[in-house]
Scaffold this active site. Structure first.
Site, PDB file in Angstrom:
ATOM      1  N   SER A   1       0.818  -1.208   0.000  1.00  0.00           N
ATOM      2  CA  SER A   1       0.000   0.000   0.000  1.00  0.00           C
ATOM      3  C   SER A   1       0.857   1.266   0.000  1.00  0.00           C
ATOM      4  CB  SER A   1      -0.964  -0.035   1.195  1.00  0.00           C
ATOM      5  OG  SER A   1      -1.945   0.963   1.093  1.00  0.00           O
TER       6      SER A   1
ATOM      7  N   ASP B   1      -2.550   6.354  -3.232  1.00  0.00           N
ATOM      8  CA  ASP B   1      -1.338   5.749  -2.696  1.00  0.00           C
ATOM      9  C   ASP B   1      -0.913   4.606  -3.613  1.00  0.00           C
ATOM     10  OD1 ASP B   1      -3.399   4.053  -2.046  1.00  0.00           O
ATOM     11  OD2 ASP B   1      -2.592   3.498  -0.094  1.00  0.00           O
TER      12      ASP B   1
ATOM     13  N   ASP C   1      -5.913   2.255  -2.772  1.00  0.00           N
ATOM     14  CA  ASP C   1      -7.092   1.977  -1.945  1.00  0.00           C
ATOM     15  C   ASP C   1      -7.502   3.203  -1.141  1.00  0.00           C
ATOM     16  OD1 ASP C   1      -5.092   2.020  -0.022  1.00  0.00           O
ATOM     17  OD2 ASP C   1      -5.711   0.158   0.962  1.00  0.00           O
TER      18      ASP C   1
ATOM     19  N   ASP D   1      -1.211   1.404  -3.841  1.00  0.00           N
ATOM     20  CA  ASP D   1      -2.150   0.396  -4.354  1.00  0.00           C
ATOM     21  C   ASP D   1      -3.537   0.974  -4.604  1.00  0.00           C
ATOM     22  OD1 ASP D   1      -2.949   0.663  -1.692  1.00  0.00           O
ATOM     23  OD2 ASP D   1      -3.444  -1.458  -1.482  1.00  0.00           O
TER      24      ASP D   1
END
Length: 450
Positions: free
Chosen positions: A104, A243, A247, A245
């Site tokens: 992440s 960010d 999410d 990833d």
């Protein structure tokens, strides 16, 4: 021994904590444990494997695919896509299992392994525990035509982008808007631009050239300064930062001001309420969400259900009660009508659509909520287990809350991983918040000293 699985899967420094051997063992154990739990039925199971652009994702992906295939699972490799895309595609392709390789917003040397069960939802704790406990067992290995096959599925990106675009229900919703996207040199570098462009926006993308080493490097939602400057420089209507990833999502208005997750939730809540799609007239937030969000929602007869800190707890409340919107100040926003997890690009699309449809600026929309000044001190080296029972601390908190009245509040939160108690105070002025927070932190330090 500490639990291998954290609140968001298994994470660590790649090739040090998170090795190829560990990834392979985890995957083999996951396949067998889920098979024994009846997740696969009596047919050849399938799994979807995705990753973010980190260099270490390449060898970890190979290890995970090898582990699953050796356990008799057919594998769909979808390459570099956001975590919420992986969750969506597990459901869309009806696979029995999903694996996302990402850390992440963490620095590039880190990586992680996150499992999704059928439907694109996170595995429950008991199954994670079972996988961890049974790693390394001498499992019976399939042979011949029972061995899993691995194939690449290049259309996955287009499938996910189509889903994002269709979620707005109209074409060219963003026509005439100029939007800057900071994709953090991460997993949304292609999906975000494609979705916003397809909906008619003029997109200026920054930090959209991942090379495996530059993910989250002074960019994205944890470092929005360059996005703020770019929005002002090019005269954009707004900017969005994701960010690594994708999410989570933070926004920037046309003047370069940050619009955080609390403000985004407030804006989307009113949009859903107008469309009669805000389930139970409720949004879900955490105890660390700004009090200004609760006050703003109360003014529009919207209830705020507050949970412990962590998007997993927000999601648990949403799933248990059928709520349609929830999230955190950090920018994790969940729209359960379209996603089973936080989706930064989806959130950004719906936020931009609200700007387009109302004809108001993002700054005007964000004014629905006034953020109360906030002070936060992490008190280290204390007995966090006594934070809620020590009489001196409890009295100090009660006195502070009485002094603040309806114009502020105090939150004491023990850390889940360290001997730390977080003291957070919101008040009418920054000076008052700082003073009360400092006094409470001193009481916590003296009363709970180890």
């Amino acid at each position: 021994m500490a639990r291998l699985f954290g609140t968001d899967g298994v994470r660590g420094v790649a090739n040090q904590d998170l090795t190829a051997e560990l990834a392979l063992d985890l995957s083999v154990a996951a396949a067998h444990v889920l098979g024994e739990a009846g997740a696969f039925g009596h047919r050849q199971p399938t799994a979807l494997v995705a990753r973010d652009p980190r260099a270490s994702g390449e060898f970890l992906e190979a290890a995970v695919c090898a582990g699953l295939a050796s356990a008799g699972v057919d594998v769909l490799r979808v390459g570099v896509i956001p975590t919420p895309a992986a969750a969506y595609l597990v459901n869309e392709y009806r696979t029995d299992l999903g694996v996302m390789l990402s850390a992440s917003h963490n620095p590039m040397p880190d990586n992680g392994i996150k499992f999704f069960s059928r439907g694109g939802v996170k595995l429950p704790d008991d199954l994670e525990d079972a996988i961890e406990q049974r790693m390394g067992e001498p499992w019976a290995r399939p042979i011949g035509d029972k061995v899993g096959r691995i194939r690449y599925t290049p259309q996955a990106v287009d499938t996910y982008v189509d889903h994002l675009v269709r979620s707005l229900r109209q074409q060219d919703t963003l026509k005439g808007m100029k939007i800057v996207l900071d994709t953090a040199n991460g997993a949304s570098f292609h999906t975000a631009t494609a979705a916003f462009t397809t909906q008619g926006a003029e997109v200026i993308a920054i930090h959209d050239q991942p090379d495996g080493l530059n993910i989250n490097e002074r960019c994205g939602s944890t470092h929005p300064e360059k996005l703020q400057a770019k929005v002002v420089e090019v005269g954009a209507d707004m900017g969005l930062a994701f960010d690594g990833d994708a999410d989570r999502c933070l926004a920037v208005d046309h003047e370069g001001n940050i619009v955080d997750g609390d403000h985004i939730i407030a804006i989307l809540a009113l949009a859903l309420q107008e469309d009669h799609r805000l389930a139970s007239n409720t949004v879900v937030a955490t105890i660390m969400s700004n009090l200004g969000l609760i006050i703003a929602m109360r003014a529009h007869d919207i209830h705020v259900d507050q949970t412990k800190v962590g998007d997993r707890y927000v999601l648990e409340s949403m799933n248990a009660n059928g709520f349609s919107l929830g999230g955190e100040q950090s920018g994790h926003v969940i729209m359960s009508e379209f996603a089973t997890t936080g989706d930064g690009v989806l959130t950004g699309l719906h936020l931009a659509a609200r700007v387009a449809r109302t004809g108001k600026t993002l700054k005007e929309l964000a004014s629905v909520m006034t953020r109360l000044p906030q002070a936060l001190i992490n008190v280290r080296g204390v007995d966090k287990l006594r934070a809620g029972i020590d009489p001196d601390v409890n009295k100090a908190v009660a006195d502070a809350n009485q002094k603040l009245g309806d114009a502020g509040r105090v939150v004491l939160r023990p850390s889940g991983t360290e001997p730390v108690v977080r003291v957070m105070v919101e008040a009418g002025t920054q000076e008052e918040a700082d003073q009360i927070c400092s006094e409470l932190a001193e009481t916590v330090k003296m009363s709970l000293a180890l």
